[in-house]
Design a protein around this motif. Structure first.
Motif, PDB file in Angstrom:
ATOM      1  N   SER A  29     -10.878  10.912  11.414  1.00 30.77           N
ATOM      2  CA  SER A  29      -9.536   9.999  11.492  1.00 30.77           C
ATOM      3  C   SER A  29      -9.648   8.606  11.103  1.00 30.77           C
ATOM      4  CB  SER A  29      -8.774  10.455  12.624  1.00 30.77           C
ATOM      5  OG  SER A  29      -8.643  11.880  13.003  1.00 30.77           O
ATOM      6  N   LEU A  30     -10.235   7.771  11.828  1.00 29.50           N
ATOM      7  CA  LEU A  30     -10.582   6.524  11.592  1.00 29.50           C
ATOM      8  C   LEU A  30     -11.101   6.146  10.348  1.00 29.50           C
ATOM      9  CD1 LEU A  30     -12.075   5.245  15.234  1.00 29.50           C
ATOM     10  CD2 LEU A  30      -9.833   4.794  14.353  1.00 29.50           C
ATOM     11  N   SER A  31     -12.123   6.836   9.849  1.00 26.30           N
ATOM     12  CA  SER A  31     -12.671   6.475   8.474  1.00 26.30           C
ATOM     13  C   SER A  31     -11.421   6.773   7.382  1.00 26.30           C
ATOM     14  CB  SER A  31     -13.832   7.370   8.266  1.00 26.30           C
ATOM     15  OG  SER A  31     -14.498   7.305   7.099  1.00 26.30           O
ATOM     16  N   ALA A  32     -10.777   7.959   7.681  1.00 23.74           N
ATOM     17  CA  ALA A  32      -9.706   8.293   6.450  1.00 23.74           C
ATOM     18  C   ALA A  32      -8.770   7.173   6.553  1.00 23.74           C
ATOM     19  CB  ALA A  32      -9.108   9.594   6.919  1.00 23.74           C
ATOM     20  N   TYR A  33      -8.332   6.771   7.764  1.00 21.04           N
ATOM     21  CA  TYR A  33      -7.425   5.573   7.760  1.00 21.04           C
ATOM     22  C   TYR A  33      -7.801   4.507   7.284  1.00 21.04           C
ATOM     23  CZ  TYR A  33      -3.660   2.601   9.891  1.00 21.04           C
ATOM     24  OH  TYR A  33      -2.925   1.616   9.842  1.00 21.04           O
ATOM     25  N   LEU A  34      -8.890   4.059   7.540  1.00 19.30           N
ATOM     26  CA  LEU A  34      -9.574   2.880   6.905  1.00 19.30           C
ATOM     27  C   LEU A  34      -9.604   2.894   5.514  1.00 19.30           C
ATOM     28  CD1 LEU A  34     -12.292   2.151   9.581  1.00 19.30           C
ATOM     29  CD2 LEU A  34     -10.115   0.723   9.350  1.00 19.30           C
ATOM     30  N   LYS A  35     -10.163   3.898   4.972  1.00 16.80           N
ATOM     31  CA  LYS A  35     -10.248   4.136   3.439  1.00 16.80           C
ATOM     32  C   LYS A  35      -8.772   3.969   2.883  1.00 16.80           C
ATOM     33  CE  LYS A  35     -14.413   6.929   3.484  1.00 16.80           C
ATOM     34  NZ  LYS A  35     -15.346   7.960   3.130  1.00 16.80           N
ATOM     35  N   GLN A  36      -7.902   4.445   3.447  1.00 16.19           N
ATOM     36  CA  GLN A  36      -6.447   4.210   2.764  1.00 16.19           C
ATOM     37  C   GLN A  36      -6.126   2.647   2.451  1.00 16.19           C
ATOM     38  OE1 GLN A  36      -3.753   6.021   5.327  1.00 16.19           O
ATOM     39  NE2 GLN A  36      -3.645   8.276   4.206  1.00 16.19           N
ATOM     40  N   TYR A  37      -6.494   1.896   3.309  1.00 16.26           N
ATOM     41  CA  TYR A  37      -6.624   0.425   3.160  1.00 16.26           C
ATOM     42  C   TYR A  37      -7.784  -0.309   2.594  1.00 16.26           C
ATOM     43  CZ  TYR A  37      -2.271   1.315   5.892  1.00 16.26           C
ATOM     44  OH  TYR A  37      -1.160   1.998   6.063  1.00 16.26           O
ATOM     45  N   TYR A  39     -10.823  -0.205   2.927  1.00 16.92           N
ATOM     46  CA  TYR A  39     -12.296  -0.168   3.724  1.00 16.92           C
ATOM     47  C   TYR A  39     -13.287   0.720   3.108  1.00 16.92           C
ATOM     48  CZ  TYR A  39      -9.865  -3.419   6.825  1.00 16.92           C
ATOM     49  OH  TYR A  39      -9.000  -4.186   7.602  1.00 16.92           O
ATOM     50  N   THR A  41     -16.595   2.898   4.464  1.00 21.20           N
ATOM     51  CA  THR A  41     -17.062   3.415   5.749  1.00 21.20           C
ATOM     52  C   THR A  41     -18.196   4.435   5.355  1.00 21.20           C
ATOM     53  OG1 THR A  41     -15.578   5.415   5.948  1.00 21.20           O
ATOM     54  CG2 THR A  41     -14.833   3.478   6.759  1.00 21.20           C
TER      55      THR A  41
END
Length: 116
Positions: A29-37, A39, A41
């Motif tokens: 979840s954290l990785s998916a969220y960060l990739k949306q912005y 980042y 990962t």
């Protein structure tokens, strides 16, 4: 910015084989969220303890700006050792999350090589 997640899954005392392809929704979840912005990962999941040289080499390869450990209480001794190795070789912020820091936030952050 590059974020490297490190997940220790080292269960050498169990008679059962722990699968290495288990889905971890927190990291995912954290990785998916960060990739949306925007980042980048990556994940290092260890089912056997790496040597210091292996860990440092893989961190060099990932070239992260932040290292994020996810840990249980049973794996926290690895996180303490590995974060010390990382700080000896890099000036990279280290964040620690997961079940152990949730249950023992003061004990986790009191470790000198964990920044957040």
């Amino acid at each position: 910015m590059r974020i490297l997640f490190i997940l220790p899954c080292i269960y050498t005392t169990t008679p059962f084989k722990i699968p290495s392809n288990v889905y971890y929704p927190g990291i995912a979840s954290l990785s998916a969220y960060l990739k949306q912005y925007g980042y980048i990962t990556s994940l290092l999941q260890y089912i056997r303890p790496p040597t210091k040289e292996q860990l440092i080499s893989q961190i060099c390869e990932a070239s992260p700006d932040i290292i994020a450990f996810s840990t249980t209480t049973f794996m926290f001794h690895y996180v303490k050792k590995w974060s010390r190795w990382i700080k000896e070789s890099f000036d990279i912020p280290i964040i620690c999350g997961g079940i152990h820091p949730t249950l023992d936030p003061e004990g986790t952050i009191s470790h000198e090589d964990i920044d957040m």
